[in-house]
Design a protein around this motif. Sequence first.
Motif, PDB file in Angstrom:
ATOM      1  N   PHE A 107      32.080  -9.675  40.935  1.00 49.62           N
ATOM      2  CA  PHE A 107      33.086  -8.655  40.651  1.00 49.62           C
ATOM      3  C   PHE A 107      32.925  -8.166  39.223  1.00 49.62           C
ATOM      4  CE2 PHE A 107      36.931  -8.625  43.672  1.00 49.62           C
ATOM      5  CZ  PHE A 107      36.178  -8.964  44.776  1.00 49.62           C
ATOM      6  N   ASP A 108      33.462  -6.993  38.940  1.00 55.85           N
ATOM      7  CA  ASP A 108      33.594  -6.497  37.570  1.00 55.85           C
ATOM      8  C   ASP A 108      34.984  -5.890  37.458  1.00 55.85           C
ATOM      9  OD1 ASP A 108      33.329  -5.589  35.006  1.00 55.85           O
ATOM     10  OD2 ASP A 108      31.926  -3.962  35.496  1.00 55.85           O
ATOM     11  N   ASN A 109      35.785  -6.436  36.553  1.00 57.22           N
ATOM     12  CA  ASN A 109      37.143  -5.945  36.341  1.00 57.22           C
ATOM     13  C   ASN A 109      37.963  -5.847  37.633  1.00 57.22           C
ATOM     14  OD1 ASN A 109      39.128  -5.222  34.593  1.00 57.22           O
ATOM     15  ND2 ASN A 109      38.633  -3.037  34.649  1.00 57.22           N
ATOM     16  N   VAL A 137      35.865 -15.816  42.797  1.00 53.77           N
ATOM     17  CA  VAL A 137      34.500 -15.317  42.578  1.00 53.77           C
ATOM     18  C   VAL A 137      34.291 -15.036  41.089  1.00 53.77           C
ATOM     19  CG1 VAL A 137      34.406 -14.272  44.883  1.00 53.77           C
ATOM     20  CG2 VAL A 137      35.159 -12.877  42.945  1.00 53.77           C
ATOM     21  N   VAL A 138      33.029 -14.915  40.684  1.00 47.99           N
ATOM     22  CA  VAL A 138      32.777 -14.586  39.274  1.00 47.99           C
ATOM     23  C   VAL A 138      33.003 -13.091  39.040  1.00 47.99           C
ATOM     24  CG1 VAL A 138      31.230 -16.475  38.661  1.00 47.99           C
ATOM     25  CG2 VAL A 138      30.285 -14.435  39.748  1.00 47.99           C
ATOM     26  N   ASP A 139      33.486 -12.801  37.834  1.00 48.47           N
ATOM     27  CA  ASP A 139      33.774 -11.416  37.461  1.00 48.47           C
ATOM     28  C   ASP A 139      33.120 -11.208  36.092  1.00 48.47           C
ATOM     29  OD1 ASP A 139      35.224  -9.214  36.134  1.00 48.47           O
ATOM     30  OD2 ASP A 139      36.491  -9.222  37.906  1.00 48.47           O
ATOM     31  N   ILE A 140      32.224 -10.224  35.963  1.00 46.94           N
ATOM     32  CA  ILE A 140      31.429 -10.132  34.728  1.00 46.94           C
ATOM     33  C   ILE A 140      32.254  -9.736  33.516  1.00 46.94           C
ATOM     34  CG2 ILE A 140      29.159  -9.823  35.810  1.00 46.94           C
ATOM     35  CD1 ILE A 140      29.408  -6.819  35.219  1.00 46.94           C
ATOM     36  N   SER A 141      33.402  -9.112  33.697  1.00 50.97           N
ATOM     37  CA  SER A 141      34.205  -8.797  32.508  1.00 50.97           C
ATOM     38  C   SER A 141      35.431  -9.695  32.372  1.00 50.97           C
ATOM     39  CB  SER A 141      34.606  -7.320  32.493  1.00 50.97           C
ATOM     40  OG  SER A 141      35.219  -6.959  33.696  1.00 50.97           O
ATOM     41  N   ARG A 142      35.960 -10.203  33.494  1.00 51.60           N
ATOM     42  CA  ARG A 142      37.171 -11.020  33.406  1.00 51.60           C
ATOM     43  C   ARG A 142      36.938 -12.504  33.631  1.00 51.60           C
ATOM     44  NH1 ARG A 142      41.461  -7.916  37.102  1.00 51.60           N
ATOM     45  NH2 ARG A 142      41.395 -10.036  37.884  1.00 51.60           N
ATOM     46  N   GLY A 143      35.681 -12.877  33.827  1.00 49.78           N
ATOM     47  CA  GLY A 143      35.378 -14.296  34.051  1.00 49.78           C
ATOM     48  C   GLY A 143      35.456 -14.652  35.522  1.00 49.78           C
ATOM     49  N   ILE A 144      36.647 -14.485  36.092  1.00 49.99           N
ATOM     50  CA  ILE A 144      36.828 -14.754  37.522  1.00 49.99           C
ATOM     51  C   ILE A 144      37.754 -13.693  38.117  1.00 49.99           C
ATOM     52  CG2 ILE A 144      36.472 -17.266  37.574  1.00 49.99           C
ATOM     53  CD1 ILE A 144      39.697 -17.296  37.527  1.00 49.99           C
TER      54      ILE A 144
END
Length: 254
Positions: A107-109, A137-144
């Motif tokens: 995910f992203d944001n 899930v992992v999120d590239i801007s929020r961590g998860i």
Amino acid sequence: MLLIKLGGSAITDKSKPLTSRVDDIKRLVKEIAGFQGKKIVVHGGGSFGHIKAAEYGLAEGYKDESQKEGICIVQRDMRVLNQIIVDAFYEVNVAVASIPAGAITMFDNGQMIKFPSDVFSHYLELGITPITFGDVVVDISRGISICSGDDIMLQLAKDLNVEKCIFVTAVDGIFSNYPAGGGEKPLPIVARDSVIEFKSEDVDVTGSMKRKLDRMFDIASLGSKVYVMNGLVPDRLSDALKGNEITCTEVSGD
Ligand code: IPE
């Protein structure tokens, strides 16, 4: 191809932590097993996902160390619920492959940016039914982030040739007023411009009923037929899978 979402309210008691509706799961799985065509099963979290995810604030992203435990707990609990469903398929001789969202999506944001739907197609070509579920899930801007089963339904509908999506819930369909008091009939069809009163804000970490319905409209706009039905009524899902007329709401993409 058919997508079936087993909503958390149909497969768990949402008010009691870690309480699966084992008999309903077994029955629903048998009903699904009766359908011979290609299908992907997606399931929600119910009381295996939302309660702890809310307690550890996981939907807000990674903020501090204390959430590590929560990430681990929610991922573990979701896999416990998934295993109950996988075992039910095994018991009725349906070959399934479990594909946890947390292992494959990014995910992203808060938005899904990567999802390998082709993995699902490959299993289908082998005659194996893929089964996946909402997850941390992992999120590239929020961590998860929390990926809901509805996010997955939308992505699969975008990427694959999906004729029909069935959302299996604990109620007969979509109602004109929330909270639905019981007794009233669901709307036979809803469109984006339908007037629906969403009064209750539920505690689901992946959003209210309104957000779920918005996802369904997005799916229907892609050209798939979308239905919301009650999985707690025996044989209703198998009737739907046979193409028989059932009590449900059709979600229109118009
Ligand atoms: C929730 O998935 C997943 C987690 C909370 C980890 P969904 O949002 O699809 O679950 P239900 O169907 O509403 O319970």
